[in-house]
Design a protein around this motif. Structure first.
Motif, PDB file in Angstrom:
ATOM      1  N   ALA A 134       0.837  -1.199   0.000  1.00  0.00           N
ATOM      2  CA  ALA A 134       0.000   0.000   0.000  1.00  0.00           C
ATOM      3  C   ALA A 134       0.874   1.251   0.000  1.00  0.00           C
ATOM      4  CB  ALA A 134      -0.937  -0.013   1.203  1.00  0.00           C
ATOM      5  N   ILE A 135       1.971   1.208   0.778  1.00  0.00           N
ATOM      6  CA  ILE A 135       2.858   2.374   0.812  1.00  0.00           C
ATOM      7  C   ILE A 135       3.514   2.569  -0.561  1.00  0.00           C
ATOM      8  CG2 ILE A 135       4.985   3.304   1.818  1.00  0.00           C
ATOM      9  CD1 ILE A 135       4.181   1.882   4.430  1.00  0.00           C
ATOM     10  N   ALA A 136       3.904   1.457  -1.196  1.00  0.00           N
ATOM     11  CA  ALA A 136       4.550   1.553  -2.503  1.00  0.00           C
ATOM     12  C   ALA A 136       3.550   1.895  -3.608  1.00  0.00           C
ATOM     13  CB  ALA A 136       5.249   0.240  -2.839  1.00  0.00           C
ATOM     14  N   GLY A 137       2.264   1.825  -3.300  1.00  0.00           N
ATOM     15  CA  GLY A 137       1.257   2.174  -4.302  1.00  0.00           C
ATOM     16  C   GLY A 137       0.897   1.022  -5.221  1.00  0.00           C
ATOM     17  N   ILE A 138       1.451  -0.169  -4.946  1.00  0.00           N
ATOM     18  CA  ILE A 138       1.138  -1.323  -5.791  1.00  0.00           C
ATOM     19  C   ILE A 138      -0.309  -1.736  -5.553  1.00  0.00           C
ATOM     20  CG2 ILE A 138       1.706  -3.737  -6.220  1.00  0.00           C
ATOM     21  CD1 ILE A 138       4.593  -2.978  -5.229  1.00  0.00           C
ATOM     22  N   LEU A 139      -0.715  -1.702  -4.292  1.00  0.00           N
ATOM     23  CA  LEU A 139      -2.116  -1.911  -3.948  1.00  0.00           C
ATOM     24  C   LEU A 139      -2.625  -0.581  -3.389  1.00  0.00           C
ATOM     25  CD1 LEU A 139      -4.470  -3.996  -3.425  1.00  0.00           C
ATOM     26  CD2 LEU A 139      -3.648  -4.004  -1.083  1.00  0.00           C
ATOM     27  N   PRO A 140      -3.340   0.201  -4.200  1.00  0.00           N
ATOM     28  CA  PRO A 140      -3.735   1.538  -3.737  1.00  0.00           C
ATOM     29  C   PRO A 140      -4.597   1.471  -2.472  1.00  0.00           C
ATOM     30  CG  PRO A 140      -4.109   1.286  -6.096  1.00  0.00           C
ATOM     31  CD  PRO A 140      -3.777  -0.072  -5.564  1.00  0.00           C
ATOM     32  N   ALA A 141      -4.226   2.285  -1.485  1.00  0.00           N
ATOM     33  CA  ALA A 141      -5.031   2.361  -0.263  1.00  0.00           C
ATOM     34  C   ALA A 141      -6.348   3.053  -0.587  1.00  0.00           C
ATOM     35  CB  ALA A 141      -4.271   3.150   0.800  1.00  0.00           C
ATOM     36  N   TYR A 142      -7.434   2.651   0.080  1.00  0.00           N
ATOM     37  CA  TYR A 142      -8.706   3.312  -0.232  1.00  0.00           C
ATOM     38  C   TYR A 142      -9.034   4.419   0.761  1.00  0.00           C
ATOM     39  CZ  TYR A 142     -10.844   0.112   3.224  1.00  0.00           C
ATOM     40  OH  TYR A 142     -11.161  -0.586   4.350  1.00  0.00           O
ATOM     41  N   ARG A 143      -8.306   4.465   1.852  1.00  0.00           N
ATOM     42  CA  ARG A 143      -8.494   5.568   2.786  1.00  0.00           C
ATOM     43  C   ARG A 143      -7.177   5.822   3.512  1.00  0.00           C
ATOM     44  NH1 ARG A 143     -12.772   4.159   6.859  1.00  0.00           N
ATOM     45  NH2 ARG A 143     -14.061   3.803   5.032  1.00  0.00           N
ATOM     46  N   GLY A 144      -7.016   7.022   4.046  1.00  0.00           N
ATOM     47  CA  GLY A 144      -5.794   7.337   4.756  1.00  0.00           C
ATOM     48  C   GLY A 144      -4.761   7.935   3.817  1.00  0.00           C
ATOM     49  N   SER A 145      -3.645   8.391   4.385  1.00  0.00           N
ATOM     50  CA  SER A 145      -2.666   9.026   3.510  1.00  0.00           C
ATOM     51  C   SER A 145      -1.244   8.625   3.877  1.00  0.00           C
ATOM     52  CB  SER A 145      -2.822  10.551   3.566  1.00  0.00           C
ATOM     53  OG  SER A 145      -2.828  10.971   4.903  1.00  0.00           O
ATOM     54  N   VAL A 146      -0.393   8.714   2.864  1.00  0.00           N
ATOM     55  CA  VAL A 146       1.028   8.426   3.027  1.00  0.00           C
ATOM     56  C   VAL A 146       1.793   9.705   2.714  1.00  0.00           C
ATOM     57  CG1 VAL A 146       2.949   7.026   2.214  1.00  0.00           C
ATOM     58  CG2 VAL A 146       0.658   6.037   2.313  1.00  0.00           C
ATOM     59  N   LEU A 147       2.527  10.225   3.684  1.00  0.00           N
ATOM     60  CA  LEU A 147       3.354  11.410   3.439  1.00  0.00           C
ATOM     61  C   LEU A 147       4.811  10.975   3.362  1.00  0.00           C
ATOM     62  CD1 LEU A 147       0.719  12.689   4.809  1.00  0.00           C
ATOM     63  CD2 LEU A 147       2.215  14.629   5.257  1.00  0.00           C
ATOM     64  N   PHE A 148       5.438  11.299   2.236  1.00  0.00           N
ATOM     65  CA  PHE A 148       6.823  10.886   2.033  1.00  0.00           C
ATOM     66  C   PHE A 148       7.648  12.134   1.809  1.00  0.00           C
ATOM     67  CE2 PHE A 148      10.046   9.106  -1.061  1.00  0.00           C
ATOM     68  CZ  PHE A 148      10.802   8.471  -0.076  1.00  0.00           C
ATOM     69  N   GLU A 149       8.636  12.360   2.648  1.00  0.00           N
ATOM     70  CA  GLU A 149       9.453  13.567   2.622  1.00  0.00           C
ATOM     71  C   GLU A 149       8.589  14.823   2.614  1.00  0.00           C
ATOM     72  OE1 GLU A 149      11.953  12.455  -0.868  1.00  0.00           O
ATOM     73  OE2 GLU A 149      13.575  12.517   0.626  1.00  0.00           O
ATOM     74  N   GLY A 150       7.514  14.767   3.406  1.00  0.00           N
ATOM     75  CA  GLY A 150       6.669  15.929   3.577  1.00  0.00           C
ATOM     76  C   GLY A 150       5.581  16.112   2.552  1.00  0.00           C
ATOM     77  N   HIS A 151       5.594  15.287   1.461  1.00  0.00           N
ATOM     78  CA  HIS A 151       4.561  15.438   0.442  1.00  0.00           C
ATOM     79  C   HIS A 151       3.638  14.233   0.455  1.00  0.00           C
ATOM     80  CE1 HIS A 151       6.636  18.855  -1.280  1.00  0.00           C
ATOM     81  NE2 HIS A 151       7.776  18.169  -1.177  1.00  0.00           N
ATOM     82  N   GLU A 152       2.359  14.502   0.237  1.00  0.00           N
ATOM     83  CA  GLU A 152       1.410  13.397   0.218  1.00  0.00           C
ATOM     84  C   GLU A 152       1.563  12.614  -1.094  1.00  0.00           C
ATOM     85  OE1 GLU A 152      -2.421  14.121   1.662  1.00  0.00           O
ATOM     86  OE2 GLU A 152      -3.137  12.124   1.093  1.00  0.00           O
TER      87      GLU A 152
END
Lengths: 319, 554, 288
Positions: free
Chosen positions: B332-350
């Motif tokens: 989910a974090i890698a985006g291979i399986l898109p999350a359907y809710r919630g957010s991932v912030l990487f280096e300050g950007h969503e």
């Protein structure tokens, strides 16, 4: 065995797909034959007909309607048993086909009844003694049969049984069929030929299905419990391979459809296939369409049956 | 005659034929004895031949293998000289077998009881009713639930741990003199493994059967075996009592195996030249799942409300048993399986949920490495091609510059440059995993998501990979998110640990103080279930049975 | 026949660098016969002992002799020359059809596997429906409708065997598509064409070629069947199936004119099967 609702859903879905396929296939059959150049009414009435007569017939046959409407008419006709009229001898096609269909079914039935048990036994034996001389012999023979055209099996059978040994007549009809022996002899060559073709397929598929099951850890486990080879195959592998085997049987029987076309032609056997091949020679379109639909329907039924068996026997869907 | 060994194996050899038709030796002259009532362990890594030897005790070789020399005697029987029919009479009665995966070894279409008592029926040991009664008493002895009715079920209706115990019942029904256990707990989760081990041990203690226990896991074997044989490449390296092997190993290979068990404490690196206060990765209320989407939610929900932060230069471990959703989290974090809710912030950007909507830069900065190097490397591409692609794709490198960088990468993961012309199939498991890692490094990432990357490797090889990862982190200023079911691995490389259970994070802990700080009952259970090298560990292990029942779905 | 073994665990010495494919004798014989027939198809026309259409002997259904190696046919033409010419039609048409069918099928199959979604569903459904028509029957109907010519035969045979090839390639590509190395490439941000060409295609090409061989056999069989029914290659030209049909009257005398064209077909199809069955497992992989 109880089946879960998902299983029945899959079965229903498969049936639905078969139905859609049938519609698409009939569409293809109808329009492929519409590609034929020339005016059907003209062909029917012959070159001497007056233009008025041709126009009248066109009107009467509904040939001025758009193709899609004619397709629907034809389809409803098929469903109600009205197969139309032959262009060549102006007879009801249903009458032409009726007797012939019975003959073809008789042939197919005898072949199925004869080859299924033999092929199953040989296939299971080959898998049980995999890698032995028996298995290799069976493998080589079945490959050889599958690799050559049906007409070659037929000609070989004629050469051996009719020409060299002189046991059987080369043609199946045209001889008198007043005694049981005569009937047997008349049927023998077509049945032998078709049986070879169908059995070879069935043996290979049965063997493959069995070997797949024999390679599973639970069959190896049976061996490690001290079961003999026979017990391992018959008690542990066979029940789990029944589904795939039934699937293989149905699929192999669908080879009958192609084989019967050649065999009936070679032996001059008065079945639907011979009728159709003759129809192709005279370009008798309604006849070709009807025969093609009969073949497609039987083929589709067998492949659908095979898939349904596969779904129903899938242990993962068992509850 | 009581001193005579039950089993004696002398200069035993097994040969095999490869795909190319080449003959190779897989067992090269092995000799050992087993005394009556003794439990002998065969220890070794993959390819050591331990399972081949174990199966040979039943007079069985896998297709393609054959016994080529030496003798095996079990009781009065010379197994190597017997005909196939005579061996059938031996199996199940004199020697019986407990398979690695009971789930695969049970026939799916037959009831459990019929399979358990089959040995008694095949060899006509006792009438059916008596056999069933005997089976039920074995079920009780193996602490199986509902011992009177469990036999009426089909294999797919019971859990993996139960099946494994049922397979032991199946092996014991014929009262054999020798039972062969072939990695019987390897496929199980640690919490399940304990139950099975306890059951095996109590049954073996009550009878005077001998046993052969095949395993790659020294800690598991230490709980059960009296004596151990260490194998490598089809040869005996060392033989000795459990005490001696564990405490005074003589052979260097044994020492190597034991060294891989030594707990390694992770020392955090200093994050150089970067903003240490802002998290590198921040996950907030992440939900992900599979299947048909209804009301914008998938029907099979795997991850539920997962949140955590990862600071630059620190490593986060994610532990949990199968089905805990830890791999799904990485996907989910890698985006291979898109999350359907919630957010991932990487280096300050969503980050966008689906990787297709992420920028090349974002993709380049976070890389994912998978568990099975066999399937993670394209078998049709040379190592050079595999490593060159991210260089071209992300950095536009070509020609000599790219070749130079490929060589550097190989050097970084301690592999010779000559490997670049090889195909993945020609490499060993450890080498493949290094290439797998090098490909991720080729992108110059700041974060690497590692999904069980050491789980499929032998312990010694895995330890070397962890060592390499630590070195790389110091050199390259990386962060790892390290997913594993193995606590000691996580302990060796991570600063913080998330414990996951059924798709949710139950507890976040500092890695160094996992066992001391754990508060949540599941974390405690999981941590206490990890086998220790101490032979008395299982005996002294106290676990709350209710807790066990609540968490280890069996 | 060798046992298909997977001995990755039994690592002995390190794998040899060069990849040599070892065929056993059955595979070699098969390959030799295939090569022989291909050569005959290409250059045979310059080496026929007699002109193909010329009546060379008054004796129809003549026996095998030093002058006529395979006897003479129902008109007294040299069968050896006609079989050599027939190779051109049988091998040529089948090869053209199988190449077209597999190329189309594999391309569509890989696209469907990688794209998934509605494209996959629609193409799969349509082509599956096509599979619902028995192959020989489809040929019969088309030939009945539009008449027989070599392009029509090639296209018909292509249409018959493309769906099977599609299904096969799609199944393989779907398997590869779930492998981690494809996921890694996708996570890297690679576009679909790269995934198809570089990651998937190289891994299915071996199996696809094996499948192409088997499909070639089926096409030869259906083509011969059509010709045997008089619907394939039209006189005065003749492929092997048509040669059998022309001379079927000679069957009751056991004439070589019927036997040799049949043997030609059998030798080709059996040797292709023999070759494919004995391919090293590495290449054949999941081709059955």
């Amino acid at each position: 065995m109880l089946k879960s609702s998902t299983t029945w859903l899959l079965v229903a879905k498969r049936l639905g797909i078969a139905l859609i396929t049938l519609v698409i296939v009939s569409f293809a059959v109808f329009f492929a034959t519409q590609l034929l150049p020339g005016d059907v009414a003209q062909i029917l009435l012959g070159q001497a007909a007056t233009p008025e007569a041709v126009a009248g017939l066109r009107e009467a046959m509904g040939l001025n309607e758009p193709a899609i409407l004619r397709f629907l008419h034809w389809l409803t006709g098929l469903a109600t048993g009205d197969l139309g009229i032959s262009y060549v001898n102006h007879m009801e096609i249903s009458n032409l086909i009726a007797g012939r269909l019975a003959n073809s079914l008789k042939l197919a039935g005898v072949v199925a009844a004869l080859s299924t048990p033999v092929a199953l036994c040989l296939g299971i034996l080959a898998s049980m003694w995999r890698g032995t001389l028996l298995d290799r012999t069976i493998s080589i023979l079945t490959i050889a049969v599958i690799s050559v055209p049906e007409f070659m099996i037929a000609t070989l059978a004629v050469l051996i049984f009719a020409v060299w040994l002189g046991w059987l007549p080369a043609l199946s009809y045209g001889v008198d069929v007043d005694s049981l022996g005569a009937i047997l002899r008349a049927y023998a060559l077509p049945v032998i030929t078709l049986s070879f073709v169908v059995s070879a397929q069935m043996i290979r598929m049965t063997r493959a299905a069995m070997i797949e099951t024999i390679n599973t850890p639970y069959v190896e486990m049976a061996l490690l419990k001290g079961a003999s080879r026979t017990r391992m195959v018959l008690v542990h592998a066979l029940p789990n391979a029944l589904g795939p085997i039934a699937n293989a049987v149905a699929l192999s029987l669908s080879y009958l459809v192609g084989g019967v076309i050649i065999v009936e032609t070679v032996f001059n056997y008065p079945g639907v296939a011979k009728l159709m091949v003759d129809g192709v020679a005279t370009r008798d379109l309604p006849l070709i369409q009807s025969c093609a639909m009969i073949f497609c329907f039987s083929y589709l039924s067998l492949t659908t049956l095979a898939d349904m068996i596969a779904i129903l026997s899938n242990p993962r869907l068992r509850r | 005659m009581t001193d005579a060994p039950l089993v004696s194996v002398r200069d035993f050899k097994v040969g095999a034929t490869t795909d190319g038709g080449r003959k190779i030796d897989i067992i090269r002259g092995v000799s050992f004895d087993i005394a009556p009532g003794e439990i002998l362990a065969l220890i070794g890594e993959s390819g050591s031949g331990k399972t081949t030897i174990a199966l040979s005790l039943l007079g069985y070789t896998r297709p393609g293998c054959e016994m080529t020399g030496g003798t095996i005697r079990v009781g009065e029987n010379d197994v190597t000289a017997m005909s196939e029919t005579e061996r059938c009479k031996l199996r199940g009665v004199e020697v019986s077998y407990v398979p690695q995966s009971a789930a695969a070894a049970f026939n799916p279409s037959k009831r459990i009881m019929d399979q358990v008592i089959e040995i008694a029926l095949i060899h006509k040991l006792m009438p059916r009713a008596e056999a069933e009664e005997h089976a039920r008493s074995l079920f009780r002895a193996l602490a199986l639930p509902e011992p009177d009715t469990i036999g009426n079920r089909y294999p797919h209706q019971v859990s993996g741990g139960q099946l494994q115990r049922l397979s032991a019942a199946m092996a014991l029904i014929g009262d054999p003199k020798l039972v062969v256990f072939d990695e019987p707990t390897t496929a199980l989760d640690v919490t399940t493994q304990i139950e099975v081990l306890k059951a095996f041990r109590s049954v073996l203690e009550k009878t005077n059967m001998s046993g052969v226990y095949v395993s790659h896991d020294l800690a598991v074997v230490a709980q059960i075996a009296d004596r151990m044989i260490v194998l490598k490449n089809g040869e005996v390296q060392e033989e000795g009592t459990t005490e001696q092997i564990l405490h005074a190993p003589a052979h260097p290979y044994t020492r190597e195996l034991l060294a891989a068990f030594e707990p390694v404490q992770h020392t955090p690196i200093e994050a150089r030249g970067r903003d240490v206060d802002h998290p590198l990765l921040e996950v907030i209320g992440l939900h992900a799942g599979y299947g048909r989407v209804e009301n914008r939610e998938p029907t099979i929900k795997v991850l539920e409300d997962v949140s955590f932060t990862l600071k630059p230069g620190r490593n986060l471990g994610v532990i949990g048993e199968s089905g805990s959703g830890k791999s799904t989290l990485a996907r989910a974090i890698a985006g291979i399986l898109p999350a359907y809710r919630g957010s991932v912030l990487f280096e300050g950007h969503e980050l966008a949920p689906d990787l297709q909507n992420r920028t090349k830069k974002q993709l380049q900065r976070a890389q994912i490495v998978f568990q099975l190097a066999d399937t993670a490397l394209n078998p049709a591409q040379s190592i050079g091609t595999i490593l060159a692609r991210p260089l071209t794709f992300y950095h536009g490198l070509r020609g000599a510059a790219r070749d130079k960088r490929v060589n550097e990468l190989l050097d970084m993961v301690h592999l010779p440059k000559s490997l670049r012309h090889r195909l993945p199939g020609e490499l060993s498991g450890g080498q493949k995993q290094r290439i797998n890692l090098a490909r991720a490094l080729a992108a110059d990432p700041v974060l690497i998501l590692c999904d069980e990357i050491t789980s499929a490797l032998d312990t010694v090889v895995a330890a070397a990979i962890l060592e390499l990862m630590r070195d790389l982190q110091n050199e390259l200023n990386l962060s790892y998110m390290f997913i594993s079911h193995d606590l000691s691995t996580v302990e060796a490389i991570c600063d913080d640990v998330l414990v996951m259970y059924k798709g949710a994070v139950v507890e976040a802990l500092p890695a160094a103080r996992m066992s001391a700080d754990a508060q949540h009952p599941y974390s405690k259970l999981l941590i206490s279930s990890v086998p220790q090298l101490d032979p008395n560990w299982l005996t002294s292990l106290e676990q709350d049975p209710e807790l066990v029942a609540a968490f280890s779905r069996r | 026949m060798t046992l298909p073994l997977r001995l990755s665990r039994a690592r002995g010495t390190s794998a040899p660098r060069q990849r040599t494919y070892v065929f056993n004798w059955a595979g070699r014989i098969g390959l030799a016969i295939i090569v022989m027939w291909c050569a005959v198809a290409i250059i045979g026309q310059w080496f026929t002992p007699y002109p193909v259409g010329k009546i060379v002997d008054w004796n129809f259904f003549g026996p095998v002799s030093a002058k006529y190696w395979m006897g003479t046919d129902y008109l007294g033409r040299d069968i050896f020359s006609r079989v050599m010419m027939g190779a051109r039609y049988t091998v040529g048409i089948a090869l053209a059809a199988v190449t077209l069918a597999c190329a189309l099928g594999v391309i569509l199959g890989m696209i469907a596997a990688v794209m998934g979604g509605w494209f996959d569903t629609i193409v799969s459904r349509l082509l599956d429906a096509f599979n619902g028509i028995p192959s020989l029957l489809f040929g019969l109907v088309v030939v009945a409708a539009v008449g027989s010519s070599i392009p029509v035969l090639i296209l018909t045979l292509t249409a018959i065997y493309m769906p099977g090839s599609y299904r096969f390639a799609r199944a393989l590509a779907v398997n590869i598509n779930t492998m981690d190395f494809v996921t890694v490439a996708r996570a890297r941000g690679e576009a679909t064409p790269y995934l198809i060409l570089r990651e998937i295609f190289p891994n299915i090409v071996g199996s696809v070629l094996a499948d192409l061989g088997l499909r070639f056999v089926f096409i030869v069989l259906v083509l011969s069947g059509l010709s045997f029914l008089g619907l394939g290659v039209q006189p005065p030209n003749a492929d092997w199936g048509a040669l059998v049909r022309e001379n079927i009257e000679g069957l009751s005398y056991g004439a070589p004119a019927v036997i040799f064209p049949s043997l030609a077909i059998a030798s080709l199809t059996i040797s292709v099967n023999m070759f494919i069955d004995n391919l090293p497992t590495r290449i054949r992989d999941r081709s059955e």
